[in-house]
Design an enzyme around this catalytic site. Structure first.
Site, PDB file in Angstrom:
ATOM      1  N   ASP A   5      -0.506  62.501   3.019  1.00 48.18           N
ATOM      2  CA  ASP A   5      -0.340  62.520   1.562  1.00 48.18           C
ATOM      3  C   ASP A   5       1.032  63.121   1.269  1.00 48.18           C
ATOM      4  O   ASP A   5       1.207  64.339   1.312  1.00 48.18           O
ATOM      5  CB  ASP A   5      -1.455  63.341   0.912  1.00 48.18           C
ATOM      6  CG  ASP A   5      -1.307  63.440  -0.606  1.00 48.18           C
ATOM      7  OD1 ASP A   5      -0.498  62.677  -1.174  1.00 48.18           O
ATOM      8  OD2 ASP A   5      -1.994  64.276  -1.220  1.00 48.18           O
ATOM      9  N   GLY A  16      -0.124  56.900 -11.517  1.00 50.02           N
ATOM     10  CA  GLY A  16       0.335  57.223 -10.173  1.00 50.02           C
ATOM     11  C   GLY A  16      -0.723  56.953  -9.118  1.00 50.02           C
ATOM     12  O   GLY A  16      -1.930  57.054  -9.373  1.00 50.02           O
ATOM     13  N   PHE A  25      -9.759  49.119 -15.425  1.00 45.17           N
ATOM     14  CA  PHE A  25      -8.980  49.563 -16.575  1.00 45.17           C
ATOM     15  C   PHE A  25      -9.225  48.618 -17.748  1.00 45.17           C
ATOM     16  O   PHE A  25      -9.420  47.417 -17.551  1.00 45.17           O
ATOM     17  CB  PHE A  25      -7.479  49.568 -16.256  1.00 45.17           C
ATOM     18  CG  PHE A  25      -7.091  50.489 -15.136  1.00 45.17           C
ATOM     19  CD1 PHE A  25      -6.729  51.795 -15.395  1.00 45.17           C
ATOM     20  CD2 PHE A  25      -7.101  50.044 -13.822  1.00 45.17           C
ATOM     21  CE1 PHE A  25      -6.378  52.653 -14.361  1.00 45.17           C
ATOM     22  CE2 PHE A  25      -6.752  50.885 -12.783  1.00 45.17           C
ATOM     23  CZ  PHE A  25      -6.389  52.193 -13.056  1.00 45.17           C
ATOM     24  N   ASP A  32      -1.508  58.741  -6.605  1.00 38.28           N
ATOM     25  CA  ASP A  32      -2.295  59.935  -6.312  1.00 38.28           C
ATOM     26  C   ASP A  32      -3.499  60.052  -7.238  1.00 38.28           C
ATOM     27  O   ASP A  32      -4.605  60.413  -6.811  1.00 38.28           O
ATOM     28  CB  ASP A  32      -1.419  61.189  -6.407  1.00 38.28           C
ATOM     29  CG  ASP A  32      -0.669  61.301  -7.733  1.00 38.28           C
ATOM     30  OD1 ASP A  32      -0.459  60.273  -8.410  1.00 38.28           O
ATOM     31  OD2 ASP A  32      -0.276  62.431  -8.088  1.00 38.28           O
ATOM     32  N   GLY A  77       3.380  64.356  -1.118  1.00 37.24           N
ATOM     33  CA  GLY A  77       3.408  64.803  -2.501  1.00 37.24           C
ATOM     34  C   GLY A  77       4.807  65.172  -2.952  1.00 37.24           C
ATOM     35  O   GLY A  77       5.783  65.054  -2.200  1.00 37.24           O
ATOM     36  N   THR A 136       4.788  93.673 -18.275  1.00 38.94           N
ATOM     37  CA  THR A 136       5.442  92.357 -18.269  1.00 38.94           C
ATOM     38  C   THR A 136       4.826  91.418 -17.242  1.00 38.94           C
ATOM     39  O   THR A 136       4.525  90.253 -17.545  1.00 38.94           O
ATOM     40  CB  THR A 136       6.949  92.513 -17.998  1.00 38.94           C
ATOM     41  OG1 THR A 136       7.537  93.279 -19.057  1.00 38.94           O
ATOM     42  CG2 THR A 136       7.627  91.149 -17.946  1.00 38.94           C
ATOM     43  N   THR A 154       5.966  68.157  -3.624  1.00 39.84           N
ATOM     44  CA  THR A 154       6.487  69.392  -3.035  1.00 39.84           C
ATOM     45  C   THR A 154       6.045  69.619  -1.598  1.00 39.84           C
ATOM     46  O   THR A 154       6.682  70.388  -0.879  1.00 39.84           O
ATOM     47  CB  THR A 154       6.055  70.620  -3.867  1.00 39.84           C
ATOM     48  OG1 THR A 154       4.624  70.631  -3.986  1.00 39.84           O
ATOM     49  CG2 THR A 154       6.671  70.570  -5.255  1.00 39.84           C
ATOM     50  N   ARG A 155       4.956  68.971  -1.160  1.00 39.40           N
ATOM     51  CA  ARG A 155       4.461  69.212   0.193  1.00 39.40           C
ATOM     52  C   ARG A 155       3.954  67.921   0.823  1.00 39.40           C
ATOM     53  O   ARG A 155       3.504  67.012   0.129  1.00 39.40           O
ATOM     54  CB  ARG A 155       3.328  70.245   0.181  1.00 39.40           C
ATOM     55  CG  ARG A 155       3.771  71.643  -0.182  1.00 39.40           C
ATOM     56  CD  ARG A 155       2.667  72.667   0.028  1.00 39.40           C
ATOM     57  NE  ARG A 155       1.586  72.524  -0.927  1.00 39.40           N
ATOM     58  CZ  ARG A 155       0.582  73.395  -1.040  1.00 39.40           C
ATOM     59  NH1 ARG A 155       0.531  74.450  -0.250  1.00 39.40           N
ATOM     60  NH2 ARG A 155      -0.373  73.207  -1.936  1.00 39.40           N
ATOM     61  N   LEU A 156       4.038  67.876   2.142  1.00 40.62           N
ATOM     62  CA  LEU A 156       3.457  66.786   2.914  1.00 40.62           C
ATOM     63  C   LEU A 156       2.175  67.300   3.553  1.00 40.62           C
ATOM     64  O   LEU A 156       2.204  68.205   4.388  1.00 40.62           O
ATOM     65  CB  LEU A 156       4.436  66.293   3.979  1.00 40.62           C
ATOM     66  CG  LEU A 156       3.879  65.329   5.039  1.00 40.62           C
ATOM     67  CD1 LEU A 156       3.220  64.117   4.399  1.00 40.62           C
ATOM     68  CD2 LEU A 156       4.977  64.906   6.007  1.00 40.62           C
TER      69      LEU A 156
END
Length: 231
Positions: free
Chosen positions: A6, A91, A82, A93, A8, A169, A10-12
């Site tokens: 997968d 997408g 659909f 995913d 993605g 904060t 930011t990550r595989l």
């Protein structure tokens, strides 16, 4: 073994299946030929399935196709229906998550909420139709944005034991991200429940664990969808 990738934003991520049994999941350190070649050498692999929302380097695709039976999952593989939704804009995913919901919760209305780089809300009817959804910034994106777009606010490390009312904060920032996302999720659930009875709600994605005490979480749902499409 069946190996699923997968790719993605930011990550595989990867998963090994022995038949229908999920045996191992993890992350590849970087999207490089060397890292993927090393991973594929650890098991005897009969088949590789790939889902991606990014452009995969040609060298990686060429290597995998030269050494394994490979299938690149495409939108055309999906069975979800659909009507009002523009399927061309959805997408891959999210399509895979919809397929997973149809397989995991047949004949049920489902709201699948995926907490990754972005948060996606995916509403699927009991008849197998993708009704609609929403996209909002993910947890890390929210925290990072407040640090990058202001002069003095720090980049806070998020904590799952949040309260809506911070006392300094850091806890204010954590409350803004965590409690704000919780209220957002809760609002989408209530709106969906007003439209559909017997709604099944499932959270998935890399950051879903932050809310594991509040909702049903299945961090491996995407693998279920990929395996369904492969078979």
């Amino acid at each position: 073994m069946i190996l699923c990738f997968d790719f993605g934003n930011t990550r595989l991520k990867y998963a090994f299946f022995d038949g229908s049994q999920l045996r191992e999941t993890g992350f590849v350190a970087d999207v490089s030929l060397a890292s993927i070649a090393e991973l594929t050498s650890t098991h005897t692999i009969s088949f590789i399935a790939i889902c991606s929302v990014i452009e995969i380097p040609d060298a990686i695709i060429d290597f995998l196709k030269a050494n394994f039976q490979v299938r690149l999952i495409a939108k055309e593989d999906a069975t979800v229906r659909f009507s009002a939704y523009d399927a061309s804009t959805l997408g891959l995913d999210r399509l895979i998550l919809a397929e997973a919901c149809l397989a995991e919760f047949p004949s049920q209305n489902s709201l699948c909420i995926c907490l990754g780089t972005c948060i996606t809300y995916n509403l699927i009817s009991s008849e197998g139709e993708f009704i609609g959804g929403a996209i909002s910034p993910g947890l890390q994106m929210r925290a990072k944005a407040m640090a990058e777009f202001t002069d003095k606010l720090p980049h806070v490390s998020l904590k799952p034991d949040f309260t809506p009312w911070g006392t300094d904060t850091d806890s204010n920032l954590n409350a803004g991200v965590m409690a704000g996302t919780f209220f957002e999720i809760d609002g989408f659930i209530k709106e969906a429940e007003s439209r559909f009875t017997n709604l099944n709600v499932i959270l998935t994605g890399g950051d879903a664990g932050y809310f594991a005490e509040r909702y049903t979480v299945n961090e491996h749902l995407v693998w279920k969808g990929l395996l369904v499409l492969v078979k």
